[in-house]
Structures are given as C-alpha cells and as structure tokens.
Design a protein around this motif. Structure first.
Motif, PDB file in Angstrom:
ATOM      1  N   PHE A 222      10.063  38.213 145.379  1.00 52.11           N
ATOM      2  CA  PHE A 222      10.469  37.021 146.115  1.00 52.11           C
ATOM      3  C   PHE A 222      10.922  37.362 147.526  1.00 52.11           C
ATOM      4  CE2 PHE A 222      11.239  36.500 141.595  1.00 52.11           C
ATOM      5  CZ  PHE A 222      10.446  35.389 141.340  1.00 52.11           C
ATOM      6  N   ALA A 223      11.161  38.638 147.768  1.00 48.76           N
ATOM      7  CA  ALA A 223      11.586  39.075 149.095  1.00 48.76           C
ATOM      8  C   ALA A 223      10.405  39.505 149.964  1.00 48.76           C
ATOM      9  CB  ALA A 223      12.589  40.220 148.978  1.00 48.76           C
ATOM     10  N   TYR A 224       9.293  39.901 149.327  1.00 42.40           N
ATOM     11  CA  TYR A 224       8.153  40.406 150.079  1.00 42.40           C
ATOM     12  C   TYR A 224       6.857  39.785 149.566  1.00 42.40           C
ATOM     13  CZ  TYR A 224      11.514  44.043 151.339  1.00 42.40           C
ATOM     14  OH  TYR A 224      12.633  44.718 151.774  1.00 42.40           O
ATOM     15  N   GLN A 225       5.869  39.738 150.431  1.00 42.05           N
ATOM     16  CA  GLN A 225       4.549  39.254 150.027  1.00 42.05           C
ATOM     17  C   GLN A 225       3.891  40.281 149.111  1.00 42.05           C
ATOM     18  OE1 GLN A 225       2.324  38.453 153.598  1.00 42.05           O
ATOM     19  NE2 GLN A 225       3.574  36.670 154.148  1.00 42.05           N
ATOM     20  N   ILE A 226       3.066  39.797 148.210  1.00 37.90           N
ATOM     21  CA  ILE A 226       2.449  40.679 147.216  1.00 37.90           C
ATOM     22  C   ILE A 226       1.591  41.747 147.876  1.00 37.90           C
ATOM     23  CG2 ILE A 226       0.413  39.224 146.879  1.00 37.90           C
ATOM     24  CD1 ILE A 226       2.365  41.179 144.166  1.00 37.90           C
ATOM     25  N   GLY A 227       0.931  41.396 148.990  1.00 34.29           N
ATOM     26  CA  GLY A 227       0.120  42.373 149.703  1.00 34.29           C
ATOM     27  C   GLY A 227       0.956  43.512 150.260  1.00 34.29           C
ATOM     28  N   THR A 228       2.142  43.176 150.740  1.00 31.90           N
ATOM     29  CA  THR A 228       3.049  44.193 151.264  1.00 31.90           C
ATOM     30  C   THR A 228       3.521  45.124 150.151  1.00 31.90           C
ATOM     31  OG1 THR A 228       3.817  42.650 152.969  1.00 31.90           O
ATOM     32  CG2 THR A 228       5.194  44.577 152.540  1.00 31.90           C
ATOM     33  N   ILE A 229       3.779  44.551 148.982  1.00 27.14           N
ATOM     34  CA  ILE A 229       4.210  45.360 147.832  1.00 27.14           C
ATOM     35  C   ILE A 229       3.108  46.330 147.423  1.00 27.14           C
ATOM     36  CG2 ILE A 229       4.861  45.277 145.393  1.00 27.14           C
ATOM     37  CD1 ILE A 229       6.206  42.585 145.971  1.00 27.14           C
ATOM     38  N   TYR A 230       1.864  45.840 147.365  1.00 27.68           N
ATOM     39  CA  TYR A 230       0.749  46.709 147.008  1.00 27.68           C
ATOM     40  C   TYR A 230       0.572  47.825 148.038  1.00 27.68           C
ATOM     41  CZ  TYR A 230      -0.832  43.440 143.394  1.00 27.68           C
ATOM     42  OH  TYR A 230      -0.933  42.634 142.268  1.00 27.68           O
TER      43      TYR A 230
ATOM     44  N   LEU B  42       9.836  52.369 152.033  1.00 27.17           N
ATOM     45  CA  LEU B  42       8.549  52.039 152.637  1.00 27.17           C
ATOM     46  C   LEU B  42       8.296  50.534 152.584  1.00 27.17           C
ATOM     47  CD1 LEU B  42       6.250  54.938 151.372  1.00 27.17           C
ATOM     48  CD2 LEU B  42       6.957  54.493 153.731  1.00 27.17           C
ATOM     49  N   LEU B  43       8.743  49.904 151.514  1.00 28.26           N
ATOM     50  CA  LEU B  43       8.598  48.456 151.388  1.00 28.26           C
ATOM     51  C   LEU B  43       9.394  47.742 152.470  1.00 28.26           C
ATOM     52  CD1 LEU B  43       7.427  46.127 149.725  1.00 28.26           C
ATOM     53  CD2 LEU B  43       9.448  46.250 148.259  1.00 28.26           C
ATOM     54  N   ARG B  44      10.616  48.204 152.710  1.00 34.08           N
ATOM     55  CA  ARG B  44      11.439  47.633 153.784  1.00 34.08           C
ATOM     56  C   ARG B  44      10.762  47.826 155.133  1.00 34.08           C
ATOM     57  NH1 ARG B  44      17.421  49.981 152.978  1.00 34.08           N
ATOM     58  NH2 ARG B  44      17.605  49.102 155.080  1.00 34.08           N
ATOM     59  N   LEU B  45      10.205  49.012 155.327  1.00 33.40           N
ATOM     60  CA  LEU B  45       9.555  49.326 156.598  1.00 33.40           C
ATOM     61  C   LEU B  45       8.315  48.477 156.826  1.00 33.40           C
ATOM     62  CD1 LEU B  45       9.610  51.244 159.045  1.00 33.40           C
ATOM     63  CD2 LEU B  45       8.213  52.834 157.713  1.00 33.40           C
ATOM     64  N   LEU B  46       7.446  48.390 155.824  1.00 27.21           N
ATOM     65  CA  LEU B  46       6.231  47.602 155.958  1.00 27.21           C
ATOM     66  C   LEU B  46       6.534  46.113 156.035  1.00 27.21           C
ATOM     67  CD1 LEU B  46       3.871  49.460 153.455  1.00 27.21           C
ATOM     68  CD2 LEU B  46       3.820  49.552 155.945  1.00 27.21           C
TER      69      LEU B  46
END
Length: 241
Positions: free
Chosen positions: A110-118, A232-236
């Motif tokens: 809910f904090a990030y888009q699914i593409g960003t998570i992948y 990395l998730l925070r960074l992206l």
C-alpha cells in the motif's frame, strides 16, 4: 532436513549424499533462507489481499506492536540461545519469525506501486547473489570489517529513530543510501562468517552443529536480504515519485 551426525564424517565427505560437510551445510543455509523468504512473501501477499486481516493488524496499534515485539524476541532468542536449543526448536522459531515478518511487511503493497516492489526485489536478488558469491569465494579476510559494519548498523538505527521526529528528507536520503551499502557489505561479510562457522561445526563433535549453523546462517542472510530489499525499495520508490 535430518540432523548431521559428526561421527559419520570421513575425509571431507558426509551424510549429505556424498558431498563435503561444508558444501552440505552451505546448501542447507541457502535452502532455509530461500524457504523463509517464500514464507515471508506468501504471508505478505495473503494479508495484503485480506481486508479483515488488514483491519485486525493495522487497525489496532496494540496488535501491530505485539507482532513487532514478537519478531524482536524471536531474533534475540535465536541468536542468544541457539546453542541451548534443539535444531527442531530453532527451525520452528525461524519459520514463525519469517511468517510474522511477512505479516508486518504486507504494508509495502500500500506504500509502493507493485512495479516498484518487483524492481526492488529483482535488484535485491541480483545484488545479494553477487555479494554473497564474493563472500563465498574471496580469499580476503573480511572479519576486520565486522566491527565497522556493526557500528554503522547501530548508527543507522539511531539516525532513523531521530529522523522519525525530525522528518528531514535529506537525512532520510543519506540513511537510505548508507543502508544499501551497509547491507551489501554485510551480505559478503556474513557469507564468509558462515563459512567459518561451518568449519568449526565440522570438528565440534556436536551432532546437531550442522543444523544449528544452517539455521543461524540462514537467519543472518535472510535479514541481510530483507533489509537490503527495504532500503532499495525506499530508494526506488523515492526516485519514481
């Protein structure tokens, strides 16, 4: 995963289907780590797609705090009491920890888009794999970096707590970049440390030594992977805002 009997060891071979004791232990380390990551991912996806679970967990601060405390207790318990625990108990604690961690990490959907998570996961897998290979194959002794990495980790934790109240975006960026580099280094360091633990287990005379090294090694690498992924998730996520 049956416990290895140290008495069966003979000239570099073991009960691990004829492979070396060391290779058998390292294989179990990565197998346990992979299994824990799958459990975490499965739990996160399940909770993220279950409105009732989400309400129970994130709609009640007491429940969420209880889960976080349980995670800390399990990690501390495993780290401090591993020599007194049976391999089965240690394995159960590790599985429970990875399950609870997946529940709390479900919030990233809910904090990030699914593409960003992948993208973050793919980057983490490639980076982790490369640095673990470095730690596995390098002839350079990385033990001297252990103290520096530990102090850096403490510094990141303190800085993160302070910035929770300060809300400084520049500080947050600095913490994120340092966090990435810290866990990149820790991945190589921990891999080499696990190699040393495997060698000690080989000659310890403890029949359960291999299983305990496999669990503790898997836990260390699992934590490196998860934390590297989160940074990395925070960074992206920030770069794509």
């Amino acid at each position: 995963m049956n416990d290895y009997n140290i008495n069966n060891y003979d000239r570099g071979t073991s009960a691990f289907s004829g492979v070396s004791f060391f290779t058998g232990v390292m294989t179990r380390v990565y197998a346990w780590m992979t299994a824990a990551l799958l459990i975490t991912a499965g739990a996160a996806v399940f909770v993220a797609n279950n409105p009732t679970m989400l309400q129970v967990i994130f709609g009640n601060s007491a429940v969420l705090m209880g889960l976080v405390i349980a995670e800390l207790a399990l990690v501390i318990g495993l780290s401090w009491a591993i020599n007194r625990l049976s391999p089965t108990t240690a394995a159960v604690m590790f599985v429970i920890y990875s399950l609870i961690n997946g529940v709390t990490l479900s919030s990233i959907f809910f904090a990030y888009q699914i593409g960003t998570i992948y993208s973050a996961f793919a980057a983490t897998a490639l980076t982790f794999g490369g640095m673990s290979l470095v730690g596995y194959t390098t002839k350079k002794d990385l033990s001297g970096f252990g103290g520096l990495l530990f102090m850096g980790l403490i510094g990141i934790i303190i800085a993160s707590v302070v910035n929770m109240f300060w809300h400084n975006t520049i500080m947050d960026s600095i913490i994120t970049y340092i966090g990435v580099f810290m866990f990149v280094g820790l991945t190589a360091y921990d891999t080499q440390r696990i190699k040393a633990m495997s060698a000690q287990a080989e000659y310890s005379g403890d029949p359960s030594a291999a299983s305990k090294v496999a669990i503790m090694g898997a836990l260390a690498l699992y934590l490196d992977f998860i934390n590297l992924f989160l940074y990395l998730l925070r960074l992206l996520g920030r770069n794509r805002d």
